[in-house]
Design an enzyme around this catalytic site. Structure first.
Site, mmCIF file in Angstrom:
data_model
loop_
_atom_site.group_PDB
_atom_site.id
_atom_site.type_symbol
_atom_site.label_atom_id
_atom_site.label_comp_id
_atom_site.label_asym_id
_atom_site.label_seq_id
_atom_site.Cartn_x
_atom_site.Cartn_y
_atom_site.Cartn_z
ATOM 1 N N ASP A 92 36.169 36.768 34.091
ATOM 2 C CA ASP A 92 35.994 36.572 35.527
ATOM 3 C C ASP A 92 37.285 36.093 36.168
ATOM 4 O O ASP A 92 37.650 34.920 36.057
ATOM 5 C CB ASP A 92 34.874 35.561 35.781
ATOM 6 C CG ASP A 92 34.534 35.419 37.257
ATOM 7 O OD1 ASP A 92 34.995 36.270 38.058
ATOM 8 O OD2 ASP A 92 33.816 34.469 37.608
ATOM 9 N N ASP A 288 38.117 40.663 41.694
ATOM 10 C CA ASP A 288 37.127 39.818 41.027
ATOM 11 C C ASP A 288 36.477 40.616 39.904
ATOM 12 O O ASP A 288 35.560 41.395 40.135
ATOM 13 C CB ASP A 288 36.074 39.349 42.029
ATOM 14 C CG ASP A 288 35.076 38.382 41.425
ATOM 15 O OD1 ASP A 288 35.199 38.070 40.224
ATOM 16 O OD2 ASP A 288 34.166 37.934 42.141
#
Length: 389
Positions: A92, A288
């Protein structure tokens, strides 16, 4: 793959805006079973960079498993603990904290591929700079100075609560070396699944802040503060940490904006469709990897979907209203076997970034970058792991 009795369908997955990541902090004693409310505060504006570091030995490559559809997620394997044990983590770039579901004991843990992580007694104290970096400015309080409590919440409503510990990570470098180094990670003993939940051992935080794994490795002089990933349309791929892997002459470069310290962002983007400007010039974009899909704000999304529908007028594709997998879907006269079957009906998209007063960088998205084949032999818009806000 058999196709008998199926219709070829096409879906568009670009969706409306998703809220950004936020994190909250609260206090609890390590190992105690507390149930309490969560205070929402944004992650601090922490960004470190050590591109000038001259002690970097090599890069770290992490093979990626998973796909955009139908799995809808990716994971990497890290060997953590003494002795080292494998864990599957979501990579992430939108968050800093790496954490594992933890037997401390666990109050609430979700289904995981491996047995829960058993922490050692190497607690990160509350006054440690890594602990302070997990709090918003002015909100860092030490109810228990001997430990660092954390709580992080994600855009899909999932969360993890626990304490920060240090433990051994067994890492393989591209120069052939294998090294064990101690890094801080979260021991999560209270997890709530989000709407995009899937069984996982934890999260690999690759954000810009001090607590992220890449920042910690950079501060130890093991890699430069560079991350990248290559994800195949057929599934799988790899992440790399450090700058010893890629050929810089084969990469289109644009700088990350200093105005967005919480996320990796080139700044404002202009949406280009079929080689022409759409008039949407101030799209704030962030990278992201923790999000499976690409998101546009509602205005740009509505424009793009309307444009696509107009472009397909008179083409041998029909909107498949009965397929609810994703918001927009088309079907053809026969099943689709490859994106090449419909590529001629779709034009490339692009994002134009201003990388200087006069220079611009074009990030091109051919149809292969926003269409995928579903299990029902449909095409879905292929996420490229960006959020458009």
């Amino acid at each position: 793959m058999k196709t008998e009795g199926k219709s070829g369908w096409l879906l568009l997955v670009m969706s409306l805006l998703v809220m950004g990541l936020s994190a909250t902090m609260s206090s609890a004693s390590f190992g105690d079973q507390y149930h309490r409310g969560r205070r929402k505060t944004m992650l601090p504006d922490e960004a470190t960079s050590s591109l000038g570091l001259n002690r970097a030995a090599s890069s770290i490559v992490l093979p990626v498993h998973g796909n955009v559809y139908p799995i809808g997620s990716y994971n990497v394997t890290l060997n953590i603990g003494q002795p080292p044990k494998p864990y599957f983590l979501d990579p992430d770039t939108g968050s800093d904290l790496t954490w594992l579901q933890c037997d401390a004991p666990c109050v609430r843990c979700t289904e995981a591929p491996h047995p829960l992580y058993r922490p050692n007694n190497d607690l990160v104290v509350c006054k440690d700079p890594l602990c302070e970096a997990l709090h918003a400015p002015g909100s860092h309080k030490c109810d228990n100075p001997e430990q660092c409590d954390y709580e992080v919440e994600y855009a899909d409503g999932g969360s993890s609560l626990g304490v920060l510990v240090r433990d051994a990570f067994l890492l393989n470098f591209t120069n052939g070396n294998q090294r064990t180094t101690h890094l801080a990670l979260g021991c999560g003993y209270d997890q709530l699944p989000g709407s995009s939940y899937h069984p996982i051992d934890g999260v690999l935080g690759l954000g810009k802040g001090k607590p992220s794994i890449v920042s910690q490795l950079s501060n130890q002089g093991l890699v430069r503060h560079v991350i990248g990933h290559c994800l195949s349309g057929r599934g799988g791929g790899f992440f790399f940490l450090g700058d010893g892997l890629y050929d810089s002459s084969r990469i289109v470069w644009t700088p990350m904006s200093p105005d967005y310290t919480k996320h990796y962002s080139p700044g404002l983007a202009e949406l280009i469709v079929g080689g022409k400007s759409t008039g949407f010039r101030n799209l704030v974009m962030v990278f992201d990897s923790g999000s499976s899909y690409t998101y546009l704000n509602s205005q740009a999304y509505q424009f793009l979907t309307s444009w696509l529908k107009r472009e397909l007028t008179g083409k041998p594709l029909k909107e498949a209203l009965d397929d609810k997998t994703l918001p927009l879907c088309w079907k053809g006269r026969k099943p689709f076997r490859n994106i090449r079957d419909v590529k001629t009906y779709f034009k490339p998209l692009a994002l134009r970034f201003a990388s200087g007063r006069k220079d611009t960088t074009l990030f091109e998205l051919p149809p292969e970058a926003y269409l995928i084949i579903s299990v029902n032999f449909t095409f879905h818009d292929l996420p490229i792991f960006l959020h458009f806000k």
